[in-house]
Design a protein around this motif. Sequence first.
Motif, PDB file in Angstrom:
ATOM      1  N   ARG A   6       6.203 -34.480   1.482  1.00 27.19           N
ATOM      2  CA  ARG A   6       5.837 -35.026   2.810  1.00 27.19           C
ATOM      3  C   ARG A   6       4.834 -33.915   3.471  1.00 27.19           C
ATOM      4  NH1 ARG A   6       9.295 -38.424   4.679  1.00 27.19           N
ATOM      5  NH2 ARG A   6      11.180 -39.020   3.365  1.00 27.19           N
ATOM      6  N   GLY A   7       4.655 -34.061   4.777  1.00 23.72           N
ATOM      7  CA  GLY A   7       3.954 -33.096   5.420  1.00 23.72           C
ATOM      8  C   GLY A   7       2.396 -33.705   5.715  1.00 23.72           C
ATOM      9  N   PRO A   8       1.843 -32.818   6.585  1.00 24.78           N
ATOM     10  CA  PRO A   8       0.499 -33.376   7.190  1.00 24.78           C
ATOM     11  C   PRO A   8      -0.476 -33.480   5.822  1.00 24.78           C
ATOM     12  CG  PRO A   8       0.834 -31.093   8.065  1.00 24.78           C
ATOM     13  CD  PRO A   8       2.173 -31.613   6.993  1.00 24.78           C
ATOM     14  N   GLY A  14       5.555 -41.556  -9.479  1.00 24.30           N
ATOM     15  CA  GLY A  14       4.339 -40.853  -9.255  1.00 24.30           C
ATOM     16  C   GLY A  14       3.913 -41.064  -7.893  1.00 24.30           C
ATOM     17  N   ALA A  15       3.065 -40.299  -7.123  1.00 22.30           N
ATOM     18  CA  ALA A  15       2.512 -40.571  -6.135  1.00 22.30           C
ATOM     19  C   ALA A  15       1.528 -41.716  -6.029  1.00 22.30           C
ATOM     20  CB  ALA A  15       1.762 -39.296  -5.556  1.00 22.30           C
ATOM     21  N   VAL A  16       0.852 -41.955  -7.218  1.00 20.47           N
ATOM     22  CA  VAL A  16      -0.157 -43.074  -7.235  1.00 20.47           C
ATOM     23  C   VAL A  16       0.408 -44.528  -7.385  1.00 20.47           C
ATOM     24  CG1 VAL A  16      -2.068 -44.256  -8.564  1.00 20.47           C
ATOM     25  CG2 VAL A  16      -2.296 -41.507  -8.059  1.00 20.47           C
ATOM     26  N   PRO A  17       1.437 -44.385  -8.191  1.00 18.12           N
ATOM     27  CA  PRO A  17       2.058 -45.956  -8.316  1.00 18.12           C
ATOM     28  C   PRO A  17       2.568 -46.378  -6.848  1.00 18.12           C
ATOM     29  CG  PRO A  17       2.586 -44.809 -10.124  1.00 18.12           C
ATOM     30  CD  PRO A  17       1.826 -43.729  -9.446  1.00 18.12           C
ATOM     31  N   ARG A  18       3.227 -45.212  -6.127  1.00 16.72           N
ATOM     32  CA  ARG A  18       3.784 -45.462  -4.814  1.00 16.72           C
ATOM     33  C   ARG A  18       2.767 -45.742  -3.876  1.00 16.72           C
ATOM     34  NH1 ARG A  18       6.562 -40.208  -3.970  1.00 16.72           N
ATOM     35  NH2 ARG A  18       7.150 -41.163  -1.864  1.00 16.72           N
ATOM     36  N   ALA A  19       1.663 -45.229  -3.865  1.00 15.81           N
ATOM     37  CA  ALA A  19       0.493 -45.523  -3.138  1.00 15.81           C
ATOM     38  C   ALA A  19       0.022 -46.722  -3.249  1.00 15.81           C
ATOM     39  CB  ALA A  19      -0.213 -44.503  -3.073  1.00 15.81           C
ATOM     40  N   ILE A  20      -0.098 -47.312  -4.659  1.00 20.08           N
ATOM     41  CA  ILE A  20      -0.562 -48.538  -4.783  1.00 20.08           C
ATOM     42  C   ILE A  20       0.425 -49.658  -4.314  1.00 20.08           C
ATOM     43  CG2 ILE A  20      -1.107 -50.155  -6.889  1.00 20.08           C
ATOM     44  CD1 ILE A  20      -1.464 -47.683  -8.592  1.00 20.08           C
ATOM     45  N   ARG A  21       1.896 -49.454  -4.511  1.00 19.45           N
ATOM     46  CA  ARG A  21       2.612 -50.393  -4.154  1.00 19.45           C
ATOM     47  C   ARG A  21       2.389 -50.674  -2.616  1.00 19.45           C
ATOM     48  NH1 ARG A  21       5.784 -48.547  -8.669  1.00 19.45           N
ATOM     49  NH2 ARG A  21       6.675 -46.711  -7.472  1.00 19.45           N
ATOM     50  N   GLY A  22       2.431 -49.633  -2.116  1.00 20.10           N
ATOM     51  CA  GLY A  22       2.406 -49.539  -0.514  1.00 20.10           C
ATOM     52  C   GLY A  22       1.271 -50.091   0.194  1.00 20.10           C
ATOM     53  N   PRO A  25     -15.490 -30.544   3.552  1.00 23.37           N
ATOM     54  CA  PRO A  25     -15.085 -31.005   4.738  1.00 23.37           C
ATOM     55  C   PRO A  25     -14.737 -32.429   5.003  1.00 23.37           C
ATOM     56  CG  PRO A  25     -16.851 -29.865   4.529  1.00 23.37           C
ATOM     57  CD  PRO A  25     -16.599 -30.057   3.183  1.00 23.37           C
ATOM     58  N   GLY A  26     -13.661 -32.793   5.716  1.00 24.18           N
ATOM     59  CA  GLY A  26     -13.440 -34.436   6.020  1.00 24.18           C
ATOM     60  C   GLY A  26     -12.571 -35.065   5.025  1.00 24.18           C
ATOM     61  N   VAL A  27     -12.302 -34.107   3.773  1.00 31.14           N
ATOM     62  CA  VAL A  27     -11.652 -34.925   2.786  1.00 31.14           C
ATOM     63  C   VAL A  27     -10.223 -34.315   2.672  1.00 31.14           C
ATOM     64  CG1 VAL A  27     -11.263 -35.442   0.205  1.00 31.14           C
ATOM     65  CG2 VAL A  27     -13.603 -35.596   1.479  1.00 31.14           C
ATOM     66  N   MET A  28      -9.239 -35.312   2.544  1.00 32.80           N
ATOM     67  CA  MET A  28      -7.864 -34.616   2.588  1.00 32.80           C
ATOM     68  C   MET A  28      -7.014 -34.943   1.536  1.00 32.80           C
ATOM     69  SD  MET A  28      -7.434 -33.555   5.618  1.00 32.80           S
ATOM     70  CE  MET A  28      -8.663 -33.728   7.267  1.00 32.80           C
ATOM     71  N   ARG A  29      -5.837 -34.262   1.114  1.00 29.19           N
ATOM     72  CA  ARG A  29      -4.899 -34.648   0.170  1.00 29.19           C
ATOM     73  C   ARG A  29      -3.903 -35.298   1.107  1.00 29.19           C
ATOM     74  NH1 ARG A  29      -4.970 -29.476  -3.960  1.00 29.19           N
ATOM     75  NH2 ARG A  29      -4.150 -28.698  -2.400  1.00 29.19           N
ATOM     76  N   TRP A  30      -3.549 -36.402   0.791  1.00 30.86           N
ATOM     77  CA  TRP A  30      -2.398 -37.001   1.713  1.00 30.86           C
ATOM     78  C   TRP A  30      -1.040 -37.200   1.080  1.00 30.86           C
ATOM     79  CZ3 TRP A  30      -4.736 -38.520   6.295  1.00 30.86           C
ATOM     80  CH2 TRP A  30      -6.262 -38.734   6.222  1.00 30.86           C
ATOM     81  N   SER A  31      -0.013 -37.393   1.965  1.00 31.57           N
ATOM     82  CA  SER A  31       1.214 -37.683   1.328  1.00 31.57           C
ATOM     83  C   SER A  31       1.122 -39.206   1.135  1.00 31.57           C
ATOM     84  CB  SER A  31       2.280 -37.300   2.184  1.00 31.57           C
ATOM     85  OG  SER A  31       2.298 -38.423   3.563  1.00 31.57           O
ATOM     86  N   VAL A  32       2.004 -39.720   0.391  1.00 28.74           N
ATOM     87  CA  VAL A  32       1.996 -41.435   0.141  1.00 28.74           C
ATOM     88  C   VAL A  32       1.859 -42.066   1.236  1.00 28.74           C
ATOM     89  CG1 VAL A  32       3.305 -43.248  -0.892  1.00 28.74           C
ATOM     90  CG2 VAL A  32       3.073 -40.798  -2.251  1.00 28.74           C
ATOM     91  N   ASP A  33       2.809 -41.856   2.059  1.00 25.30           N
ATOM     92  CA  ASP A  33       2.907 -42.499   3.432  1.00 25.30           C
ATOM     93  C   ASP A  33       1.407 -42.448   4.043  1.00 25.30           C
ATOM     94  OD1 ASP A  33       5.181 -43.528   2.807  1.00 25.30           O
ATOM     95  OD2 ASP A  33       6.416 -42.416   4.321  1.00 25.30           O
ATOM     96  N   ASP A  34       0.822 -41.457   4.151  1.00 26.84           N
ATOM     97  CA  ASP A  34      -0.487 -41.173   4.739  1.00 26.84           C
ATOM     98  C   ASP A  34      -1.517 -41.823   4.038  1.00 26.84           C
ATOM     99  OD1 ASP A  34       0.663 -39.988   7.262  1.00 26.84           O
ATOM    100  OD2 ASP A  34       0.346 -37.973   6.374  1.00 26.84           O
ATOM    101  N   ALA A  35      -1.510 -41.695   2.560  1.00 26.08           N
ATOM    102  CA  ALA A  35      -2.536 -42.422   1.920  1.00 26.08           C
ATOM    103  C   ALA A  35      -2.424 -43.963   2.073  1.00 26.08           C
ATOM    104  CB  ALA A  35      -2.176 -41.864   0.344  1.00 26.08           C
TER     105      ALA A  35
END
Length: 330
Positions: free
Chosen positions: A45-47, A101-109, A55-65
């Motif tokens: 989690r987390g910001p 993993g983070a990617v499968p979760r981001a895909i599903r979301g 600059p301008g590129v982030m590493r996002w949590s799954v929900d934010d991604a």
Amino acid sequence: MPAKRSANPVRPRRLRRSAALREWVAESRLSLRQLIYPIFVRPGRGPPEAVPSLPGVMRWSVDDAVREATAAIDDGLGAVLFFGLPRHKDPLGREAVSPAGAVPRAIRGTKEARPDGIVVTDVCLCAYTSHGHCGVLRDGAVDNDATLPLLARMALVHARAGADVVAPSAMMDHQVAAIRAALDAEGLFGTAVLAYAAKYASSYYGPFREAADSAPSVGDRRGYQMDPRNAREALREIALDLEEGADIAMVKPALPSLDILARARARFDAPLAAYQVSGEYAMIKAAAARGWIDEEAVVRESLGAIHRAGADLILTYYARTLAAWDRGKP
Ligand code: PBG
Ligand code: ZN
């Protein structure tokens, strides 16, 4: 008697006289639909975490991604592409094949929120391996054929989570064939393969490796990525990937490879993509921050040139920024 003019009646300037004329005869137009927006997704989690060299590129949590992907789709961009980061790295990059993993979760979301949005995923081990190489090591070298089953499993995990397109970027020989066979064996005939077909061992990837924490701890990638001196080899790589079943072939980095794009466009009928990589982005950002160049103008010219050279699709960190510029707000 009027002054004697040139005998040649052709005057190219006639069609440059107004914005309307120039727009009317423009030979190429790049639309937001042709852009692919890369998104880094991390476990936990987390910001969002900033990447200093991007600059301008982030590493996002799954929900934010998922939120970022949804916003990108709503911007009218053609597709999003997820790069994943693991909780733990190990020599085999095990987390790359975890359905949790983070990617499968981001895909599903993302597919739940926007079923019609196109979701692409990067398929490579380098962010997941403790040594940072794109495959598994044997005697200090990347073992091509031992890596193939892992890439195939990773692609399968992404496809089962709902990815529309998987994009293998490891530059292992026969990776497209291995992935295509694994997908087809599971009945996933509709999942497309976007092959990073002509990927050079480029010095323009530095900022990405900071973002993905994927720099090789020993050695470099010249044993599997292409020598930048070679052009014919790039065409052979593209031909091989298309024979192996790739649906789209990508060239990377983009601006240093316009000759490859132009030659590939003339030779192949498949859709072509180009990746405006992290170093290309960082150079524009750095010069713009010093006031040395006009950022929007340079981005439009660069992406326009990549499109003009032959790319149907462009993967760029500037995708959402471009959408905002098109809307008329920075
Ligand atoms: C590795 C991979 C790289 C990029 C995307 N996936 C390059 C590398 O580390 O060799 C680079 C992208 C960029 O620079 O934006 N599989
Ligand atoms: Zn890799």
